[in-house]
Design a protein around this motif. Structure first.
Motif, PDB file in Angstrom:
ATOM      1  N   ASP A 101       0.854  -1.199   0.000  1.00  0.00           N
ATOM      2  CA  ASP A 101       0.000   0.000   0.000  1.00  0.00           C
ATOM      3  C   ASP A 101       0.887   1.245   0.000  1.00  0.00           C
ATOM      4  N   LYS A 103       0.886   3.992  -1.541  1.00  0.00           N
ATOM      5  CA  LYS A 103       0.229   5.302  -1.563  1.00  0.00           C
ATOM      6  C   LYS A 103       0.096   5.863  -0.144  1.00  0.00           C
ATOM      7  N   THR A 128       9.111   1.265   0.450  1.00  0.00           N
ATOM      8  CA  THR A 128       8.008   1.950  -0.224  1.00  0.00           C
ATOM      9  C   THR A 128       8.618   2.871  -1.290  1.00  0.00           C
ATOM     10  N   ASP A 131       4.509   2.770  -7.050  1.00  0.00           N
ATOM     11  CA  ASP A 131       3.043   2.850  -7.104  1.00  0.00           C
ATOM     12  C   ASP A 131       2.415   1.462  -6.984  1.00  0.00           C
ATOM     13  N   GLU A 132       1.082   1.444  -6.917  1.00  0.00           N
ATOM     14  CA  GLU A 132       0.360   0.185  -6.690  1.00  0.00           C
ATOM     15  C   GLU A 132       0.537  -0.811  -7.835  1.00  0.00           C
ATOM     16  N   LYS A 133       0.570  -0.302  -9.064  1.00  0.00           N
ATOM     17  CA  LYS A 133       0.759  -1.201 -10.209  1.00  0.00           C
ATOM     18  C   LYS A 133       2.129  -1.864 -10.139  1.00  0.00           C
ATOM     19  N   ARG A 136       2.102  -4.642  -7.512  1.00  0.00           N
ATOM     20  CA  ARG A 136       1.277  -5.762  -7.978  1.00  0.00           C
ATOM     21  C   ARG A 136       2.072  -6.622  -8.969  1.00  0.00           C
ATOM     22  N   PRO A 149      -5.784  -4.514  -4.545  1.00  0.00           N
ATOM     23  CA  PRO A 149      -6.742  -3.869  -3.640  1.00  0.00           C
ATOM     24  C   PRO A 149      -8.007  -4.710  -3.481  1.00  0.00           C
ATOM     25  N   VAL A 156      -5.730  -4.468   1.286  1.00  0.00           N
ATOM     26  CA  VAL A 156      -5.059  -5.044   0.120  1.00  0.00           C
ATOM     27  C   VAL A 156      -4.917  -6.547   0.337  1.00  0.00           C
TER      28      VAL A 156
END
Length: 196
Positions: A101, A103, A128, A131-133, A136, A149, A156
């Protein structure tokens, strides 16, 4: 002459068995995935890359700070594993948690999160800064697991395994990281890989 030859063969076989017993060839992995290169920021806002971890054996997992289910026990288990590795006197072992996560998981939030677990942050990076993509795709390609998500939620869905990575940056084994964690097996595997 025959007796002498038999004795020599027996001694040679015994020596080979002893050598085999002392080697690390009995390590049994269940994965063989070369990690893709990465460079992210940790809980201290410092860059950590795959290159920084080369030459070390390390354990990775996927977590996020707002997780209400599996992440707290997983992080507690990782802290316990870190403690056991230290007690065994195993050097050059590292621990890495990738946020799923990014973000919301700023370095500051990750720093606060890890402070609850009595962890040694000198050998544990919470990452971190992507981004989320990215995470993934990274989780799917490297750890062969999901990081997606949950619909209509701030949670998540992600894998709950611990992943063992060898000195070359290859993922060689996965273990349960949430429940029934095989601590003794992981410590033994880490020991074998660090001695290679």
């Amino acid at each position: 002459m025959k007796v002498t030859r038999s004795i020599i063969w027996m001694v040679a076989a015994s020596v080979l068995l002893v050598i085999a017993g002392c080697s690390n060839s009995d390590f049994q992995g269940n994965m063989d995935v070369e990690m893709e290169d990465f460079s992210h920021v940790n809980q201290d806002n410092k860059k950590v890359s795959l290159k920084d971890l080369k030459g070390k054996v390390w354990v990775a997992d996927l977590i996020f700070t707002n997780c209400r289910t599996v992440c707290p026990p997983m992080t507690k288990n990782m802290a316990e594993l870190q403690k056991r590795v230290k007690e065994e006197g195993i050097k050059d072992t590292h621990f890495v948690s990738f946020s799923v996560d990014p973000k919301n998981d700023t370095p500051k939030k990750l720093k606060q999160y890890i402070s609850y677990y009595n962890a040694d942050e000198k050998t544990w990076d919470l990452l971190t800064g992507y981004d989320e993509k990215y995470i993934r795709d990274f989780a799917e390609k490297n750890f062969q697991t999901l990081a997606v998500p949950e619909p209509d939620s701030d949670q998540v869905m992600h894998g709950t395994s611990f992943y063992l990575i060898d000195k070359t940056g290859t993922i060689v084994k996965s273990y349960n990281g949430n429940e029934d964690v095989p601590f003794d097996e992981i410590v033994l595997d880490i020991k074998q890989l660090t001695e290679e």
